[in-house]
Design a protein around this motif. Sequence first.
Motif, PDB file in Angstrom:
ATOM      1  N   PRO A   1       0.799  -1.228   0.000  1.00  0.00           N
ATOM      2  CA  PRO A   1       0.000   0.000   0.000  1.00  0.00           C
ATOM      3  C   PRO A   1       0.836   1.283   0.000  1.00  0.00           C
ATOM      4  O   PRO A   1       0.288   2.370  -0.132  1.00  0.00           O
ATOM      5  CB  PRO A   1      -0.798  -0.110   1.301  1.00  0.00           C
ATOM      6  N   HIS A   2       2.148   1.148   0.141  1.00  0.00           N
ATOM      7  CA  HIS A   2       2.998   2.337   0.258  1.00  0.00           C
ATOM      8  C   HIS A   2       3.333   2.913  -1.120  1.00  0.00           C
ATOM      9  O   HIS A   2       3.540   2.180  -2.078  1.00  0.00           O
ATOM     10  CB  HIS A   2       4.289   1.997   1.013  1.00  0.00           C
ATOM     11  N   PRO A   3       3.394   4.239  -1.228  1.00  0.00           N
ATOM     12  CA  PRO A   3       3.719   4.859  -2.517  1.00  0.00           C
ATOM     13  C   PRO A   3       5.170   4.596  -2.910  1.00  0.00           C
ATOM     14  O   PRO A   3       6.000   4.258  -2.072  1.00  0.00           O
ATOM     15  CB  PRO A   3       3.485   6.356  -2.265  1.00  0.00           C
ATOM     16  N   LEU A   4       5.431   4.754  -4.196  1.00  0.00           N
ATOM     17  CA  LEU A   4       6.800   4.621  -4.696  1.00  0.00           C
ATOM     18  C   LEU A   4       7.464   5.986  -4.557  1.00  0.00           C
ATOM     19  O   LEU A   4       7.151   6.912  -5.302  1.00  0.00           O
ATOM     20  CB  LEU A   4       6.810   4.164  -6.146  1.00  0.00           C
ATOM     21  N   ILE A   5       8.342   6.095  -3.581  1.00  0.00           N
ATOM     22  CA  ILE A   5       9.048   7.356  -3.312  1.00  0.00           C
ATOM     23  C   ILE A   5      10.525   7.094  -3.544  1.00  0.00           C
ATOM     24  O   ILE A   5      11.085   6.133  -3.006  1.00  0.00           O
ATOM     25  CB  ILE A   5       8.805   7.846  -1.876  1.00  0.00           C
ATOM     26  N   GLY A   6      11.147   7.955  -4.339  1.00  0.00           N
ATOM     27  CA  GLY A   6      12.541   7.728  -4.686  1.00  0.00           C
ATOM     28  C   GLY A   6      13.447   8.875  -4.296  1.00  0.00           C
ATOM     29  O   GLY A   6      13.031  10.016  -4.191  1.00  0.00           O
ATOM     30  N   ALA A   7      14.719   8.523  -4.120  1.00  0.00           N
ATOM     31  CA  ALA A   7      15.754   9.508  -3.842  1.00  0.00           C
ATOM     32  C   ALA A   7      16.642   9.712  -5.069  1.00  0.00           C
ATOM     33  O   ALA A   7      17.624  10.426  -5.013  1.00  0.00           O
ATOM     34  CB  ALA A   7      16.600   9.048  -2.655  1.00  0.00           C
ATOM     35  N   GLY A   8      16.264   9.097  -6.183  1.00  0.00           N
ATOM     36  CA  GLY A   8      17.039   9.192  -7.420  1.00  0.00           C
ATOM     37  C   GLY A   8      16.860   7.920  -8.230  1.00  0.00           C
ATOM     38  O   GLY A   8      16.086   7.038  -7.856  1.00  0.00           O
ATOM     39  N   VAL A   9      17.582   7.850  -9.338  1.00  0.00           N
ATOM     40  CA  VAL A   9      17.495   6.695 -10.228  1.00  0.00           C
ATOM     41  C   VAL A   9      18.897   6.367 -10.740  1.00  0.00           C
ATOM     42  O   VAL A   9      19.626   7.259 -11.164  1.00  0.00           O
ATOM     43  CB  VAL A   9      16.566   6.973 -11.431  1.00  0.00           C
ATOM     44  N   ASP A  10      19.225   5.098 -10.690  1.00  0.00           N
ATOM     45  CA  ASP A  10      20.484   4.616 -11.264  1.00  0.00           C
ATOM     46  C   ASP A  10      20.169   3.814 -12.523  1.00  0.00           C
ATOM     47  O   ASP A  10      19.057   3.303 -12.681  1.00  0.00           O
ATOM     48  CB  ASP A  10      21.219   3.707 -10.276  1.00  0.00           C
ATOM     49  N   GLY A  11      21.138   3.680 -13.396  1.00  0.00           N
ATOM     50  CA  GLY A  11      21.052   2.751 -14.512  1.00  0.00           C
ATOM     51  C   GLY A  11      19.925   2.989 -15.496  1.00  0.00           C
ATOM     52  O   GLY A  11      19.436   2.041 -16.098  1.00  0.00           O
ATOM     53  N   LEU A  12      19.516   4.225 -15.688  1.00  0.00           N
ATOM     54  CA  LEU A  12      18.450   4.524 -16.639  1.00  0.00           C
ATOM     55  C   LEU A  12      19.011   4.417 -18.052  1.00  0.00           C
ATOM     56  O   LEU A  12      19.957   5.105 -18.403  1.00  0.00           O
ATOM     57  CB  LEU A  12      17.913   5.935 -16.375  1.00  0.00           C
ATOM     58  N   ARG A  13      18.434   3.490 -18.828  1.00  0.00           N
ATOM     59  CA  ARG A  13      18.910   3.266 -20.202  1.00  0.00           C
ATOM     60  C   ARG A  13      17.741   2.997 -21.128  1.00  0.00           C
ATOM     61  O   ARG A  13      16.846   2.206 -20.816  1.00  0.00           O
ATOM     62  CB  ARG A  13      19.838   2.039 -20.276  1.00  0.00           C
TER      63      ARG A  13
END
Length: 148
Positions: free
Chosen positions: A78-90
């Motif tokens: 039930p928890h939202p997707l909260i991010g501190a950044g993104v690695d490996g975006l391709r």
Amino acid sequence: MAQVEWFDDLTIGMRFKSPEVVVTEADIKRFAAEFDPQPMHLDHEAAKTTLFKGLAASGWHTAAIAMNLAIQTRPFGPHPLIGAGVDGLRWTMPVRPDDRLHLVGEVMSLTPSKSKPQGIALVKWTMFNQNGEEVYTFTPIAIVPRRG
């Protein structure tokens, strides 16, 4: 698979699979008109003269689709997707009109916080087309609550 609700429920190697979505030509052009108005995303003829050799979705459209599929997958219950950044975006292959896409996630790393009731989960997400070809990958640095 066990019910995932908290950071503590995750395990290294745990996998998630999203529903499938079809990307239409209208979707590609609508997104591009507002956010990435370049010829390879808006016009078939003009797109033929680009690196893509035909109409292709904006990479940012692909990223937005992947985010939507990740949310539908509910990897953290039930928890939202909260991010501190993104690695490996391709972006590994263009997304074309009528492609059917789905997302697969695998938990790569789990780091509990020493001072807060949360942890950092690295889930590598890979999006595939209808032919099983990888079109996009990203690994968000997700902040997931721990049990009280």
